[in-house]
Scaffold this active site. Sequence first.
Site, mmCIF file in Angstrom:
data_model
loop_
_atom_site.group_PDB
_atom_site.id
_atom_site.type_symbol
_atom_site.label_atom_id
_atom_site.label_comp_id
_atom_site.label_asym_id
_atom_site.label_seq_id
_atom_site.Cartn_x
_atom_site.Cartn_y
_atom_site.Cartn_z
ATOM 1 N N ARG A 80 0.849 -1.250 -0.120
ATOM 2 C CA ARG A 80 0.082 0.071 -0.161
ATOM 3 C C ARG A 80 0.836 1.271 0.114
ATOM 4 O O ARG A 80 0.542 2.133 -0.538
ATOM 5 C CB ARG A 80 -1.091 -0.213 1.171
ATOM 6 C CG ARG A 80 -2.012 1.189 1.060
ATOM 7 C CD ARG A 80 -3.213 0.733 2.141
ATOM 8 N NE ARG A 80 -2.696 1.057 3.420
ATOM 9 C CZ ARG A 80 -3.173 0.624 4.448
ATOM 10 N NH1 ARG A 80 -4.631 0.222 4.529
ATOM 11 N NH2 ARG A 80 -2.826 1.068 5.870
ATOM 12 N N LYS A 183 -2.526 6.362 1.142
ATOM 13 C CA LYS A 183 -2.502 6.944 2.736
ATOM 14 C C LYS A 183 -1.463 8.054 2.466
ATOM 15 O O LYS A 183 -0.308 7.958 3.042
ATOM 16 C CB LYS A 183 -1.978 5.854 3.566
ATOM 17 C CG LYS A 183 -2.475 5.940 4.942
ATOM 18 C CD LYS A 183 -2.339 4.750 5.757
ATOM 19 C CE LYS A 183 -2.220 4.749 7.124
ATOM 20 N NZ LYS A 183 -3.595 5.107 7.780
ATOM 21 N N GLU A 219 -16.363 5.846 3.881
ATOM 22 C CA GLU A 219 -15.870 5.307 4.732
ATOM 23 C C GLU A 219 -16.133 6.228 6.108
ATOM 24 O O GLU A 219 -16.850 7.216 6.266
ATOM 25 C CB GLU A 219 -14.569 4.843 4.730
ATOM 26 C CG GLU A 219 -13.381 6.051 4.181
ATOM 27 C CD GLU A 219 -12.194 5.462 4.020
ATOM 28 O OE1 GLU A 219 -11.638 4.389 4.649
ATOM 29 O OE2 GLU A 219 -11.374 6.251 3.540
HETATM 30 C C1 LIG Z 1 -8.795 6.576 5.790
HETATM 31 C C2 LIG Z 1 -8.595 5.235 6.340
HETATM 32 N N1 LIG Z 1 -9.519 4.110 5.865
HETATM 33 C C3 LIG Z 1 -9.216 2.976 6.663
HETATM 34 C C4 LIG Z 1 -8.300 2.674 7.361
HETATM 35 C C5 LIG Z 1 -8.043 1.241 8.018
HETATM 36 O O1 LIG Z 1 -7.029 0.736 7.114
HETATM 37 P P1 LIG Z 1 -6.341 -0.429 7.925
HETATM 38 O O2 LIG Z 1 -7.142 -1.601 8.165
HETATM 39 O O3 LIG Z 1 -5.116 -1.090 6.650
HETATM 40 O O4 LIG Z 1 -5.633 0.104 9.146
HETATM 41 C C6 LIG Z 1 -7.139 3.551 7.837
HETATM 42 C C7 LIG Z 1 -6.114 3.526 8.629
HETATM 43 O O5 LIG Z 1 -5.031 2.999 8.262
HETATM 44 C C8 LIG Z 1 -7.528 4.887 7.325
HETATM 45 O O6 LIG Z 1 -6.730 5.980 7.615
#
Ligand SMILES: Cc1ncc(COP(=O)(O)O)c(C=O)c1O
Length: 339
Positions: A80, A183, A219
Amino acid sequence: MENIDWSNLAFGYMKTDYNIRCKYSNGAWGELEVSDSEYLSVHMAATCLHYGQEAFEGLKAFKGKDGQIRIFRMDENAKRLQASCEGTMMAELPIEKFKEAVVKAVKLNERFVPPYESGASLYIRPFLFGTGAQVGVNPSTEYMFILFVTPVGPYFKGGFQTTPFVIMREFDRSAPLGMGKYKVGGNYAASLVAGAKAHDLGYSNVFYLDAVEKKYIDECGAANFFGIKNNTYVTPKSSSILPSITNKSLMVLAEDMGMKVERRPVPVEELATFEEAGACGTAAVISPIERIDDYDKKISYVFSHDGKPGAVSEKLYHKLRGIQYGDEPDVYGWVTIVE
Ligand SMILES: Cc1ncc(COP(=O)(O)O)c(C=O)c1O
């Protein structure tokens, strides 16, 4: 060693012994370096400071009953980060180098990995940014990758609890063809005002809809959404959400528990049909949703009346945590044991 109150750690920064650094210049990544400084010296015209050439990751290491330290799905975070680098025209860190840095940092800071009983974990924060000086809007030719670790407390101190979220159409998180799937720091800067308003109104976070039609669920704060109904795990498919590694894992677990899994656009009205709803991510695994208030339309979608999560959310939560802490067998090969 200072006395750390493992059971009362917050999700905050605590200085640990070492961090790992790696520089990119002349078209190549250098060797991993170990630093004991919390500071860095950066050129004032670095692209990270002006044009947001920055990406980060978040993952965790867990100490099991057996005393072994397990790192959860770090290859997914490595991939990622590469995707985020591609989206911001930054040099991609090789997967192997990322994993080597994670393991090295965990080992060097082993005394900060919280004991099993505390329910706490070691949060791992890798990040990568442009360090070269530019005044025009151009990608840097030089980059720095840093990875630090910090112990963080159990997300649910008083046990697994539900919280309320709020839909506010005055804020977008990201556009369908924009940066939401990466991210990158800018996405989080862009969410601060909305987050603060949600907190002021008494909500745990903002529940975002798609930016174009405000019709589909995106989300919830910094976590993906899932809803449960008729033995089905439903989660949004959207180009403006971060592909959550927790969500990806929960989809596998749900399927193995005999549930149907649907990843598709989820219209906001469908919220009324879910028996359970949750936010999922590295921080909490699952943060069960009490209710979602539509601030503009004055509608409430309620999922829990007693502060308790639903049975399916609870089962998924314990299963995933079990794998992370080594209480459940790692049948999917998600865990790296630090030797
Ligand atoms: C915007 C966002 N969505 C979803 C997630 C959840 O992702 P993960 O399960 O990889 O931590 C995160 C955190 O990392 C995030 O910052």
